[in-house]
Write a protein that holds these residues in place. Structure first.
Motif, short mmCIF file in Angstrom:
data_model
loop_
_atom_site.label_atom_id
_atom_site.label_comp_id
_atom_site.label_asym_id
_atom_site.label_seq_id
_atom_site.Cartn_x
_atom_site.Cartn_y
_atom_site.Cartn_z
N ILE A 1 10.46 41.44 -20.63
CA ILE A 1 10.81 42.75 -21.16
C ILE A 1 12.28 42.86 -21.53
O ILE A 1 12.63 43.45 -22.55
CB ILE A 1 10.40 43.84 -20.14
N PHE A 2 13.16 42.29 -20.72
CA PHE A 2 14.59 42.38 -20.99
C PHE A 2 15.09 41.29 -21.92
O PHE A 2 16.23 41.35 -22.39
CB PHE A 2 15.40 42.32 -19.68
N GLY A 3 14.28 40.27 -22.19
CA GLY A 3 14.72 39.18 -23.06
C GLY A 3 15.75 38.28 -22.42
O GLY A 3 16.42 37.52 -23.10
N GLU A 4 15.86 38.34 -21.11
CA GLU A 4 16.78 37.47 -20.36
C GLU A 4 16.42 37.54 -18.89
O GLU A 4 15.67 38.41 -18.46
CB GLU A 4 18.23 37.91 -20.56
N THR A 5 16.97 36.61 -18.12
CA THR A 5 16.81 36.65 -16.68
C THR A 5 18.11 37.16 -16.07
O THR A 5 19.15 37.20 -16.72
CB THR A 5 16.49 35.26 -16.11
N PHE A 6 18.03 37.53 -14.80
CA PHE A 6 19.20 38.04 -14.08
C PHE A 6 19.36 37.25 -12.79
O PHE A 6 18.38 36.71 -12.25
CB PHE A 6 19.00 39.53 -13.74
N GLU A 7 20.58 37.20 -12.27
CA GLU A 7 20.81 36.58 -10.98
C GLU A 7 19.99 37.32 -9.93
O GLU A 7 19.76 38.53 -10.04
CB GLU A 7 22.29 36.62 -10.62
N SER A 8 19.59 36.63 -8.88
CA SER A 8 18.73 37.23 -7.85
C SER A 8 19.32 38.50 -7.25
O SER A 8 18.58 39.43 -6.93
CB SER A 8 18.46 36.21 -6.74
N ALA A 9 20.64 38.57 -7.08
CA ALA A 9 21.27 39.73 -6.45
C ALA A 9 21.48 40.89 -7.41
O ALA A 9 21.76 42.01 -6.98
CB ALA A 9 22.61 39.32 -5.83
N ASP A 10 21.33 40.66 -8.71
CA ASP A 10 21.55 41.72 -9.71
C ASP A 10 20.49 42.81 -9.55
O ASP A 10 19.32 42.51 -9.31
CB ASP A 10 21.48 41.09 -11.11
N GLU A 11 20.87 44.05 -9.73
CA GLU A 11 19.95 45.18 -9.54
C GLU A 11 19.51 45.83 -10.86
O GLU A 11 18.91 46.91 -10.83
CB GLU A 11 20.62 46.24 -8.65
N THR A 12 19.79 45.22 -12.00
CA THR A 12 19.45 45.80 -13.30
C THR A 12 17.96 46.14 -13.40
O THR A 12 17.58 47.24 -13.79
CB THR A 12 19.86 44.87 -14.45
N ILE B 1 5.44 42.79 -13.87
CA ILE B 1 5.56 41.74 -12.86
C ILE B 1 7.02 41.35 -12.71
O ILE B 1 7.65 40.86 -13.66
CB ILE B 1 4.72 40.50 -13.25
N LEU B 2 7.55 41.55 -11.50
CA LEU B 2 8.89 41.10 -11.17
C LEU B 2 8.76 39.69 -10.61
O LEU B 2 8.18 39.48 -9.55
CB LEU B 2 9.56 42.02 -10.16
N TRP B 3 9.27 38.72 -11.36
CA TRP B 3 9.22 37.30 -11.01
C TRP B 3 10.55 36.92 -10.40
O TRP B 3 11.60 37.14 -11.00
CB TRP B 3 8.96 36.49 -12.28
N THR B 4 10.53 36.38 -9.20
CA THR B 4 11.74 35.89 -8.54
C THR B 4 11.58 34.40 -8.29
O THR B 4 10.60 33.98 -7.68
CB THR B 4 11.99 36.64 -7.22
N ASP B 5 12.53 33.64 -8.77
CA ASP B 5 12.49 32.19 -8.72
C ASP B 5 13.61 31.71 -7.80
O ASP B 5 14.78 31.76 -8.16
CB ASP B 5 12.67 31.68 -10.15
N ASP B 6 13.25 31.26 -6.59
CA ASP B 6 14.25 30.81 -5.63
C ASP B 6 14.96 29.53 -6.07
O ASP B 6 16.11 29.30 -5.70
CB ASP B 6 13.62 30.58 -4.25
N TYR B 7 14.29 28.68 -6.83
CA TYR B 7 14.91 27.44 -7.29
C TYR B 7 16.07 27.73 -8.24
O TYR B 7 17.14 27.15 -8.13
CB TYR B 7 13.90 26.54 -7.99
N ARG B 8 15.84 28.60 -9.19
CA ARG B 8 16.86 28.92 -10.20
C ARG B 8 17.80 30.05 -9.74
O ARG B 8 18.79 30.31 -10.39
CB ARG B 8 16.20 29.33 -11.51
N GLN B 9 17.42 30.76 -8.68
CA GLN B 9 18.15 31.94 -8.21
C GLN B 9 18.23 32.99 -9.31
O GLN B 9 19.26 33.60 -9.56
CB GLN B 9 19.55 31.56 -7.71
N ARG B 10 17.08 33.18 -10.01
CA ARG B 10 17.00 34.12 -11.12
C ARG B 10 15.75 34.97 -10.95
O ARG B 10 14.82 34.62 -10.23
CB ARG B 10 16.91 33.39 -12.47
#
Length: 185
Positions: free
Chosen positions: A162-173, A121-130
């Motif tokens: 899975i990654f143990g961290e969140t990423f900025e919305s624009a990040d492609e990792t 599940i790819l979770w995108t949070d517009d409030y946090r931009q993460r």
């Protein structure tokens, strides 16, 4: 993406290519699963223990010898998504009976859980931009409660980041990792 602030997309492995591919459209947590309302997500800002760090100590030395892998990653972390699922729009009066409201809430809950199961599940949070990549972790059991006389399901979904961290919305990792079938970035 929909008008909601929390978006989820399910990814499954494509046996032919070995890559993870989207299984349907991106869905809004609050717009596409009946009257599901976001309550909270714990652990979303947690960063897992760094892997690839090795230390040695010697009795004759006052300091540690340290090696840090330059491509070190974090261990997976746990998050809990809490949602309230209503049988009708909670901002409007309902003519449905309590039984009908609970049944409608249960139907929406099962639709959400069915979407979360069986893939990443790819979770995108517009409030946090993460954004984060999760997998459903534990058995879940909703409880029934009432708010202002309206019955609803109080639900907690245990997820593993899975990654143990969140990423900025624009990040492609995450997207790059999915394209490689989870074999690296």
């Amino acid at each position: 993406m929909g008008t909601g602030k929390f978006h989820i997309a399910r990814y499954v492995i494509d046996e032919a290519t070995g890559a993870y591919v989207a299984d349907g459209a991106v869905r809004s947590l609050e717009d596409d699963f009946g009257f599901c309302r976001y309550k909270s997500i714990t652990g979303i800002n947690a960063i897992g223990k760094q892997k690839g760090v090795y230390t040695e100590s010697y009795p004759e030395s006052d300091s540690l010898r340290v090696y840090v892998d330059p491509s070190a990653r974090q261990e997976a972390t746990s998050s809990t998504l809490s949602v309230c699922v209503f049988g009708s729009d909670p901002s409007l009066p309902s003519t449905l009976s309590t039984e009908e409201l609970v049944k409608a809430a249960e139907d929406s809950w099962h639709e959400l859980v069915g979407f979360l199961r069986g893939g990443l599940i790819l979770w995108t949070d517009d409030y946090r931009q993460r954004k984060a990549l999760f997998v459903l972790q534990d058995a879940i059991e909703p409880t029934t409660d009432r708010i202002k006389g309206l019955p609803y399901l109080d639900c907690q979904v245990k997820l593993q980041n899975i990654f143990g961290e969140t990423f900025e919305s624009a990040d492609e990792t995450i997207e790059n990792w999915l394209k490689l079938g989870g074999k690296g970035t």
